[in-house]
Write a protein that holds these residues in place. Structure first.
Motif, PDB file in Angstrom:
ATOM      1  N   ASN A  49     -42.637  31.711  23.028  1.00  0.00           N
ATOM      2  CA  ASN A  49     -42.180  31.129  21.767  1.00  0.00           C
ATOM      3  C   ASN A  49     -42.964  29.851  21.492  1.00  0.00           C
ATOM      4  OD1 ASN A  49     -40.154  29.007  20.414  1.00  0.00           O
ATOM      5  ND2 ASN A  49     -39.646  31.055  19.676  1.00  0.00           N
ATOM      6  N   PRO A  50     -43.431  29.612  20.253  1.00  0.00           N
ATOM      7  CA  PRO A  50     -44.277  28.439  19.971  1.00  0.00           C
ATOM      8  C   PRO A  50     -43.531  27.120  19.900  1.00  0.00           C
ATOM      9  CG  PRO A  50     -43.891  29.680  17.966  1.00  0.00           C
ATOM     10  CD  PRO A  50     -43.280  30.487  19.079  1.00  0.00           C
ATOM     11  N   GLY A  51     -42.208  27.136  19.908  1.00  0.00           N
ATOM     12  CA  GLY A  51     -41.457  25.896  19.796  1.00  0.00           C
ATOM     13  C   GLY A  51     -41.223  25.505  18.350  1.00  0.00           C
ATOM     14  N   SER A  52     -40.854  24.239  18.146  1.00  0.00           N
ATOM     15  CA  SER A  52     -40.498  23.756  16.817  1.00  0.00           C
ATOM     16  C   SER A  52     -41.712  23.204  16.083  1.00  0.00           C
ATOM     17  CB  SER A  52     -39.430  22.668  16.940  1.00  0.00           C
ATOM     18  OG  SER A  52     -39.188  22.053  15.694  1.00  0.00           O
ATOM     19  N   PHE A  53     -41.721  23.339  14.752  1.00  0.00           N
ATOM     20  CA  PHE A  53     -42.797  22.801  13.929  1.00  0.00           C
ATOM     21  C   PHE A  53     -42.838  21.279  14.034  1.00  0.00           C
ATOM     22  CE2 PHE A  53     -44.983  21.446  10.140  1.00  0.00           C
ATOM     23  CZ  PHE A  53     -45.947  22.425   9.919  1.00  0.00           C
ATOM     24  N   HIS A  54     -41.684  20.654  14.182  1.00  0.00           N
ATOM     25  CA  HIS A  54     -41.604  19.198  14.245  1.00  0.00           C
ATOM     26  C   HIS A  54     -42.314  18.627  15.471  1.00  0.00           C
ATOM     27  CE1 HIS A  54     -38.653  19.455  11.039  1.00  0.00           C
ATOM     28  NE2 HIS A  54     -37.937  20.277  11.773  1.00  0.00           N
ATOM     29  N   SER A  55     -42.463  19.434  16.520  1.00  0.00           N
ATOM     30  CA  SER A  55     -42.996  18.909  17.776  1.00  0.00           C
ATOM     31  C   SER A  55     -44.455  19.284  18.010  1.00  0.00           C
ATOM     32  CB  SER A  55     -42.146  19.417  18.943  1.00  0.00           C
ATOM     33  OG  SER A  55     -42.147  20.835  18.994  1.00  0.00           O
ATOM     34  N   LEU A  56     -45.167  19.725  16.979  1.00  0.00           N
ATOM     35  CA  LEU A  56     -46.564  20.127  17.158  1.00  0.00           C
ATOM     36  C   LEU A  56     -47.421  18.982  17.686  1.00  0.00           C
ATOM     37  CD1 LEU A  56     -47.306  22.391  14.052  1.00  0.00           C
ATOM     38  CD2 LEU A  56     -47.211  23.080  16.453  1.00  0.00           C
ATOM     39  N   HIS A  57     -47.234  17.769  17.145  1.00  0.00           N
ATOM     40  CA  HIS A  57     -48.043  16.619  17.539  1.00  0.00           C
ATOM     41  C   HIS A  57     -47.348  15.742  18.575  1.00  0.00           C
ATOM     42  CE1 HIS A  57     -51.055  17.203  14.315  1.00  0.00           C
ATOM     43  NE2 HIS A  57     -50.032  17.617  13.594  1.00  0.00           N
ATOM     44  N   ARG A  58     -46.258  16.214  19.135  1.00  0.00           N
ATOM     45  CA  ARG A  58     -45.440  15.341  19.970  1.00  0.00           C
ATOM     46  C   ARG A  58     -46.145  14.903  21.251  1.00  0.00           C
ATOM     47  NH1 ARG A  58     -39.034  15.653  20.935  1.00  0.00           N
ATOM     48  NH2 ARG A  58     -38.875  13.815  22.242  1.00  0.00           N
ATOM     49  N   SER A  59     -46.909  15.796  21.881  1.00  0.00           N
ATOM     50  CA  SER A  59     -47.593  15.427  23.121  1.00  0.00           C
ATOM     51  C   SER A  59     -48.497  14.235  22.912  1.00  0.00           C
ATOM     52  CB  SER A  59     -48.401  16.627  23.642  1.00  0.00           C
ATOM     53  OG  SER A  59     -47.557  17.704  23.976  1.00  0.00           O
ATOM     54  N   CYS A  60     -49.204  14.217  21.778  1.00  0.00           N
ATOM     55  CA  CYS A  60     -50.107  13.100  21.489  1.00  0.00           C
ATOM     56  C   CYS A  60     -49.323  11.845  21.123  1.00  0.00           C
ATOM     57  CB  CYS A  60     -51.061  13.487  20.361  1.00  0.00           C
ATOM     58  SG  CYS A  60     -52.257  12.203  19.929  1.00  0.00           S
ATOM     59  N   LYS A  61     -48.307  11.980  20.306  1.00  0.00           N
ATOM     60  CA  LYS A  61     -47.554  10.813  19.852  1.00  0.00           C
ATOM     61  C   LYS A  61     -46.843  10.102  20.999  1.00  0.00           C
ATOM     62  CE  LYS A  61     -46.737  12.066  15.025  1.00  0.00           C
ATOM     63  NZ  LYS A  61     -47.433  10.855  14.528  1.00  0.00           N
ATOM     64  N   ASP A  62     -46.415  10.833  22.016  1.00  0.00           N
ATOM     65  CA  ASP A  62     -45.705  10.215  23.137  1.00  0.00           C
ATOM     66  C   ASP A  62     -46.599   9.292  23.957  1.00  0.00           C
ATOM     67  OD1 ASP A  62     -43.370  11.418  22.424  1.00  0.00           O
ATOM     68  OD2 ASP A  62     -43.480  13.030  23.918  1.00  0.00           O
ATOM     69  N   VAL A  63     -47.914   9.427  23.811  1.00  0.00           N
ATOM     70  CA  VAL A  63     -48.840   8.568  24.538  1.00  0.00           C
ATOM     71  C   VAL A  63     -48.894   7.173  23.931  1.00  0.00           C
ATOM     72  CG1 VAL A  63     -51.278   8.251  25.144  1.00  0.00           C
ATOM     73  CG2 VAL A  63     -50.219  10.504  25.359  1.00  0.00           C
ATOM     74  N   PHE A  64     -48.680   7.060  22.615  1.00  0.00           N
ATOM     75  CA  PHE A  64     -48.822   5.784  21.922  1.00  0.00           C
ATOM     76  C   PHE A  64     -47.623   4.878  22.195  1.00  0.00           C
ATOM     77  CE2 PHE A  64     -51.765   8.437  19.734  1.00  0.00           C
ATOM     78  CZ  PHE A  64     -52.746   7.600  19.226  1.00  0.00           C
ATOM     79  N   PRO A  65     -47.841   3.572  22.244  1.00  0.00           N
ATOM     80  CA  PRO A  65     -46.732   2.635  22.484  1.00  0.00           C
ATOM     81  C   PRO A  65     -45.836   2.504  21.264  1.00  0.00           C
ATOM     82  CG  PRO A  65     -48.757   1.415  22.061  1.00  0.00           C
ATOM     83  CD  PRO A  65     -49.151   2.871  22.123  1.00  0.00           C
ATOM     84  N   GLN A  66     -44.555   2.314  21.512  1.00  0.00           N
ATOM     85  CA  GLN A  66     -43.595   2.056  20.450  1.00  0.00           C
ATOM     86  C   GLN A  66     -43.634   0.576  20.082  1.00  0.00           C
ATOM     87  OE1 GLN A  66     -41.557   4.224  18.827  1.00  0.00           O
ATOM     88  NE2 GLN A  66     -42.281   6.002  19.980  1.00  0.00           N
ATOM     89  N   GLN A  67     -43.547   0.308  18.798  1.00  0.00           N
ATOM     90  CA  GLN A  67     -43.576  -1.084  18.348  1.00  0.00           C
ATOM     91  C   GLN A  67     -42.400  -1.864  18.939  1.00  0.00           C
ATOM     92  OE1 GLN A  67     -43.347  -1.596  14.128  1.00  0.00           O
ATOM     93  NE2 GLN A  67     -43.058  -3.807  14.249  1.00  0.00           N
ATOM     94  N   ILE A  68     -42.671  -3.048  19.450  1.00  0.00           N
ATOM     95  CA  ILE A  68     -41.631  -3.948  19.927  1.00  0.00           C
ATOM     96  C   ILE A  68     -41.949  -5.350  19.434  1.00  0.00           C
ATOM     97  CG2 ILE A  68     -42.828  -4.212  22.140  1.00  0.00           C
ATOM     98  CD1 ILE A  68     -40.081  -4.748  23.409  1.00  0.00           C
ATOM     99  N   GLU A  69     -40.959  -6.015  18.871  1.00  0.00           N
ATOM    100  CA  GLU A  69     -41.144  -7.358  18.302  1.00  0.00           C
ATOM    101  C   GLU A  69     -39.848  -8.129  18.463  1.00  0.00           C
ATOM    102  OE1 GLU A  69     -40.588 -10.517  15.649  1.00  0.00           O
ATOM    103  OE2 GLU A  69     -39.671  -8.569  15.230  1.00  0.00           O
ATOM    104  N   GLY A  70     -39.951  -9.398  18.803  1.00  0.00           N
ATOM    105  CA  GLY A  70     -38.757 -10.201  18.996  1.00  0.00           C
ATOM    106  C   GLY A  70     -38.148  -9.952  20.370  1.00  0.00           C
ATOM    107  N   VAL A  71     -36.838 -10.063  20.433  1.00  0.00           N
ATOM    108  CA  VAL A  71     -36.096  -9.869  21.677  1.00  0.00           C
ATOM    109  C   VAL A  71     -35.086  -8.751  21.463  1.00  0.00           C
ATOM    110  CG1 VAL A  71     -34.578 -10.914  23.389  1.00  0.00           C
ATOM    111  CG2 VAL A  71     -36.362 -12.298  22.303  1.00  0.00           C
ATOM    112  N   LYS A  72     -35.092  -7.797  22.360  1.00  0.00           N
ATOM    113  CA  LYS A  72     -34.194  -6.643  22.227  1.00  0.00           C
ATOM    114  C   LYS A  72     -33.523  -6.357  23.565  1.00  0.00           C
ATOM    115  CE  LYS A  72     -35.268  -3.078  19.733  1.00  0.00           C
ATOM    116  NZ  LYS A  72     -35.885  -1.822  19.234  1.00  0.00           N
ATOM    117  N   MET A  73     -32.220  -6.081  23.505  1.00  0.00           N
ATOM    118  CA  MET A  73     -31.464  -5.702  24.692  1.00  0.00           C
ATOM    119  C   MET A  73     -30.691  -4.426  24.391  1.00  0.00           C
ATOM    120  SD  MET A  73     -28.620  -7.791  26.916  1.00  0.00           S
ATOM    121  CE  MET A  73     -27.882  -7.030  28.365  1.00  0.00           C
ATOM    122  N   ILE A  74     -30.840  -3.430  25.281  1.00  0.00           N
ATOM    123  CA  ILE A  74     -30.169  -2.142  25.133  1.00  0.00           C
ATOM    124  C   ILE A  74     -29.303  -1.914  26.363  1.00  0.00           C
ATOM    125  CG2 ILE A  74     -30.471   0.338  24.803  1.00  0.00           C
ATOM    126  CD1 ILE A  74     -33.229  -0.249  23.667  1.00  0.00           C
TER     127      ILE A  74
END
Length: 331
Positions: A49-74
């Motif tokens: 099964n080819p999977g979901s259309f939404h996840s076609l570029h996901r392997s590449c996108k997961d390599v890039f850093p997520q924007q972080i600015e300021g101070v965040k606590m989770i």
């Protein structure tokens, strides 16, 4: 191009640092366990099964850093095997500070976990904006999803999606923001077909109808994958999106993206990489793009504590701007 929630967004990393737009919510994308289910690999020689259309570029996108600015606590807390909550506090001098409460309800049995269990997910921030997802497996192959989004007291999105996964194909239909009084609706159809063990072809058709306008956009998609790399291309009247992901070894992964829009007449090329250091419990992600933006995010697991320290910085050389962020994820 796969998410109706982002139809009005410009191509490329429109929410990269130094954009006038506020930082994106993770609700603009499908939840992880919706996008990347097992591809039902066959041992009898049949195509997967080819999977979901939404996840076609996901392997590449997961390599890039997520924007972080300021101070965040989770702060994450698992109350039971099927109930989880998290609290997020973000303090910023660039964008409005906020508090966000997130809750997830999942099925607790092993079968449901293997089959992407039905889920109820809700999130509300300090401004009163609400995001709600409902995900449900109607059968082993049919999944349904509903999304509601409000911005303070205004409804901005109500979306319904159904997806069918065959042995070697995936078909999905999405209805977004139907309004009988205004005679408007957005319809999106996705189809992916496994042509060979490594080649996937398909497309997306977006149709929009309103009182003053009506139109559609057809986008064709293809993906070729090998054990260590994946190449993906989406192209249509609205623009093109190409990505290449390569896993060099167990520690290093790289990705390249090219995005072009016919509406904004803009193109962006981005290079990203991820380096894992298991002995040091660290993961570093970095990027550079054609807009002269360089950034990186370092994640350090603070063992034996159940916490991760996150440090990031992004520099816009063309705009002579700098953004620095510090965060901690507990739980």
């Amino acid at each position: 191009m796969g998410s109706v929630l982002a139809l009005s967004s410009s191509p490329g990393h429109q929410n990269w640092p130094f954009s006038p737009d506020p930082p994106p919510s993770h609700w603009d994308a499908h939840p992880a366990h919706w996008d990347s289910p097992p591809r039902w690999e066959r041992r009898d020689g049949r195509l997967p099964n080819p999977g979901s259309f939404h996840s076609l570029h996901r392997s590449c996108k997961d390599v890039f850093p997520q924007q972080i600015e300021g101070v965040k606590m989770i702060l994450n807390k698992t109350l039971s095997s099927f109930f989880k909550v998290s609290h997020t506090l973000h303090l910023s001098a660039v964008s409005p500070s906020y508090y966000r409460f997130h809750v997830e309800h999942l099925q607790s049995d092993d079968y449901s976990k293997d089959k992407d269990s039905p889920a109820l997910i809700g999130e509300m921030d300090s401004s009163g904006s609400l995001n709600a997802h409902a995900l449900l497996h109607l059968t082993e192959r049919v999944r349904a999803r509903t999304v509601f989004q409000t911005q303070q007291s205004q409804f901005v999105t109500w979306q319904f999606e159904t997806e069918y996964r065959g042995n070697d194909f995936t078909a999905a239909v999405t209805v977004a923001n139907p309004d009988i009084l205004r005679e408007s609706v957005i319809l999106v159809a996705h189809f992916l077909q496994s042509v060979s063990s490594g080649l996937v072809l398909g497309g997306e058709l977006v149709y929009h109808r309103g009182r003053a306008e009506e139109g559609g956009i057809l986008t064709l998609a293809g993906q070729y994958s090998r054990p260590n790399w994946v190449a993906t291309l989406n192209a249509g009247k609205g623009g093109a999106h190409a990505s290449y992901y390569h896993r060099a070894n167990k520690q290093i992964q790289v990705g390249v993206e090219f995005e072009a829009s016919t509406r904004t007449q803009e193109t962006t090329t981005s290079f990203g990489y991820q380096m894992e250091l298991p002995e040091a419990n660290m993961v570093f992600r970095g990027m550079i793009n054609s807009r002269c933006i360089i950034g990186g995010v370092l994640e350090k697991r603070l063992t034996p504590l159940p916490a991760t320290l996150i440090m990031g910085a992004f520099v816009n050389h063309r705009g002579d701007k700098l953004q620095v962020g510090l965060g901690i994820n507990v739980g």
